[in-house]
Motif scaffolding. Structure first.
Motif, short mmCIF file in Angstrom:
data_model
loop_
_atom_site.label_atom_id
_atom_site.label_comp_id
_atom_site.label_asym_id
_atom_site.label_seq_id
_atom_site.Cartn_x
_atom_site.Cartn_y
_atom_site.Cartn_z
N SER A 61 39.34 -7.26 -52.35
CA SER A 61 38.67 -8.41 -51.74
C SER A 61 37.72 -9.02 -52.74
O SER A 61 37.03 -8.30 -53.47
CB SER A 61 37.88 -7.92 -50.52
N ASP A 65 32.96 -12.11 -47.89
CA ASP A 65 32.43 -11.55 -46.63
C ASP A 65 32.53 -10.02 -46.68
O ASP A 65 32.84 -9.37 -45.70
CB ASP A 65 33.22 -12.12 -45.43
N ASP A 69 37.46 -10.34 -46.17
CA ASP A 69 38.30 -11.37 -46.79
C ASP A 69 39.25 -10.60 -47.73
O ASP A 69 38.93 -10.35 -48.88
CB ASP A 69 37.46 -12.41 -47.54
N SER A 71 42.39 -9.70 -50.07
CA SER A 71 43.29 -10.43 -50.98
C SER A 71 44.59 -9.67 -51.24
O SER A 71 45.47 -10.18 -51.91
CB SER A 71 42.57 -10.76 -52.29
N HIS A 108 42.59 -13.83 -40.51
CA HIS A 108 42.49 -14.61 -41.75
C HIS A 108 42.70 -13.67 -42.92
O HIS A 108 42.53 -12.45 -42.79
CB HIS A 108 41.10 -15.25 -41.85
N SER A 110 41.94 -13.56 -47.41
CA SER A 110 41.09 -14.20 -48.42
C SER A 110 41.82 -15.44 -48.94
O SER A 110 43.05 -15.50 -48.92
CB SER A 110 40.86 -13.23 -49.57
N ASP A 111 41.07 -16.41 -49.42
CA ASP A 111 41.73 -17.57 -50.05
C ASP A 111 42.33 -17.17 -51.41
O ASP A 111 43.03 -17.95 -52.04
CB ASP A 111 40.77 -18.76 -50.19
N HIS A 170 39.51 -22.64 -41.03
CA HIS A 170 38.91 -21.31 -41.22
C HIS A 170 37.89 -21.06 -40.11
O HIS A 170 36.95 -21.82 -39.95
CB HIS A 170 38.26 -21.19 -42.60
N GLN A 175 36.42 -19.36 -47.58
CA GLN A 175 37.18 -18.38 -48.37
C GLN A 175 38.01 -17.46 -47.48
O GLN A 175 38.61 -16.49 -47.95
CB GLN A 175 36.24 -17.49 -49.21
N GLN A 176 38.02 -17.73 -46.16
CA GLN A 176 38.76 -16.91 -45.19
C GLN A 176 39.70 -17.79 -44.35
O GLN A 176 39.48 -17.97 -43.15
CB GLN A 176 37.79 -16.16 -44.27
#
Ligand code: GLC
Length: 545
Positions: A61, A65, A69, A71, A108, A110-111, A170, A175-176
């Motif tokens: 991540s 957060d 979040d 990844s 969600h 992570s972006d 989001h 970023q989520q």
């Protein structure tokens, strides 16, 4: 053991311990907790007597957060170790009879997740429809948010991406990005993630804000409410008709329930977004149906002020909402709220933490305890400059953020409370010099000793695990009282939540199973007992032992 106690699954009988991995134990000295650290401290959890650990997210991540979040759903955050360390953790847990529960963050990603990086590139890529993309209000281009949906973490909920000339939604930070659960490929991908971890020995998942997975397919704006605070914080200025709690939630939940139920002994517990006292909404998601979760959280008790009367109301309301077949969960603290030692504590912090522990462990239902609550850890009021939580950074000083309940576990009186040989990522609470595991270990009147004793009693007595529960009919301003019964066995729990002595009638339960004041003989006179200030008693009848 009665038939009922052996047939009920472990997640109804047992106690779950929540670990916030960044803050529990740091084995490599970088100031951030890790999986090896958890392995090193498993004996503490075994001695405490809990049945399972739930780990807040452990996957890679960017930590916008702090783990919520993700990844990469199928790997371990390099700060915490690698998949082999995770396997070693599962093995260490198995040796001690502990189960392992992971956080499932599937509303969600992570972006920085590969899914989103692909999805954002253009409107035709294979993952183009994996997130909630829409043209702006005025058509393609930066023409304004598609609707009025807002972010729980403040501001609007839409973010523009020039590559696609579109906006994505989001529910939390930008970023989520929220996944598009109406896309069957997303449902399949999450199923694969559940399987990946179950194949590695995971016994259950705590589902993060699962009631927000599905949104209205047409994405209509939410109606506004007349809450003036909505001007500053749009999220609370709306009625959330279309961005959560959709009628066809089963699209997601059926897959999850079916997958997890393939092997017995696994379970799902869901956290409903923004549920506060919305016990009815939470209750409807928990049960035995094909599209229900095994358990749901409700934070009514956690949000109550310290009062026997208010607790009585919270307990009766939540259990009534679940119905006689429903199974409650009990939470006093977690990683999102100020710790209860400070919320309820004041000058009687330890006495109240001990009574709260007895309450959580003896109510009918599954207790979830948060790391550090077993020693009565207090909220750390951090100065603004040290705040790391994005919520605190945005809303200071109205909301100081959630770092205060995430400070390092206090193991001993050493420089970093025995948490790390380095500089901890959040400062340790200054009271660690006196409030720590080592100091409380051998003190029979400590919060830790109370937790150990009451968990051991729960383990020993089927009536406390699975027995029926009856609260005294009328709430009392000072004493919270209830009985548990199973067959002939009856236990009476009496918790004097006031600083004054109280007299209380008792029936045939005259054996002292646990008391908070061991130095004081329990005085039973006729049909009454006198409870000392802040005294808690667990009494049993002849058939109990
Ligand atoms: C849940 C988590 C919280 C997180 C949020 C977004 O409410 O408990 O910590 O920030 O979801 O994932």
């Amino acid at each position: 053991m009665t038939a009922r106690s052996t047939t009920l699954p472990w997640w109804k009988r047992g106690v779950v311990y929540q670990i916030y991995p960044r803050s529990f134990m740091d084995a490599d000295g970088d100031g951030i907790g890790d999986l090896q650290g958890i392995i090193d401290r498993l004996d503490h959890l075994a001695a405490l007597g809990v049945d399972a650990i739930w780990l807040s997210p452990i996957q890679p991540s960017p930590d916008a957060d702090f783990g919520y979040d993700i990844s990469d759903y199928c790997d371990v955050h390099p700060n915490y170790g690698c998949l082999e360390t995770f396997d070693a953790l599962v093995a260490g847990c198995r040796e001690r009879g502990l189960r392992v529960v992971l956080d499932g963050v599937f509303n969600h990603s992570s972006d920085k997740h590969a899914w989103f990086l692909e999805s954002r590139q253009d409107r035709d890529n294979p993952k183009a429809d994996w997130y909630l993309w829409r043209d702006g209000a005025g058509g393609r281009g930066p023409t304004g948010a598609p609707n009025n949906w807002a972010s729980t973490f403040g501001g609007g909920g839409w973010e523009y991406v020039p590559e696609r000339e579109q906006y994505f939604f989001h529910s939390f930070l930008k970023q989520q990005p929220d996944l598009n659960w109406r896309n069957p490929d997303v449902v399949d991908a999450v199923e694969a993630v559940l399987r990946f971890w179950m194949d590695r020995g995971v016994d259950g998942f705590r589902l993060d804000v699962f009631n927000a997975y599905l949104k209205h397919p047409d994405l209509p704006s939410n109606p506004r409410t007349w809450n003036p605070a909505g001007l500053l914080y749009p999220y609370i200025g709306q009625k959330h008709l279309h961005d959560r709690d959709q009628a066809d939630m089963s699209i997601a939940l059926e897959m999850m329930r079916r997958t997890v139920d393939e092997q017995p002994g696994r379970f799902l517990v869901g956290e409903t977004l923004d549920e506060d006292r919305r016990y009815r909404e939470a209750a409807r998601y928990a049960g035995d149906d094909a599209d229900q979760l095994h358990l749901a959280f409700n934070f009514y008790l956690l949000r109550s002020r310290w009062s026997a009367e208010v607790f009585h109301k919270a307990i009766t309301t939540w259990t009534a909402a679940l119905g006689p077949q429903g199974w409650p969960t009990w939470v006093l603290s977690n990683h999102d709220f100020p710790r209860h030692a400070s919320r309820w504590g004041g000058r009687w912090a330890d006495a109240r933490c001990r009574l709260a522990a007895i309450m959580a462990m003896t109510l009918r239902g599954t207790p979830f305890l948060y790391y550090g609550e077993e020693i009565g850890m207090a909220e750390h009021k951090l100065p603004r400059g040290l705040i790391q939580d994005p919520v605190g950074q945005r809303f200071w000083p109205i909301h100081r953020g959630r770092d205060g309940c995430r400070t390092p576990m206090q193991w001993d009186a050493g420089p970093a409370a025995g948490f790390s040989t380095g500089e901890p990522w959040l400062p340790v609470h200054p009271d660690h010099a006196t409030r720590n595991v080592a100091a409380q270990q051998d003190d029979p009147s400590s919060v830790l000793s109370t937790y150990k004793a009451i968990i051991a009693l729960r383990k020993h007595l089927p009536v406390l695990q699975v027995g029926d529960m009856a609260l005294t009919e009328s709430p009392h301003s000072a004493v919270l009282a209830y009985t548990r019964s199973l067959g002939d066995a009856r236990v009476q729990v009496l918790l004097n939540m006031s600083p004054k002595a109280q007299r209380w009638p008792i029936g045939g339960e005259r054996k002292l199973l646990y008391g908070t004041h061991p130095e004081r003989p329990v005085v039973l006179e006729g049909g009454e007992v006198t409870l000392a200030p802040h005294e808690g008693l667990v009494l049993g009848n002849e058939a109990t032992l």
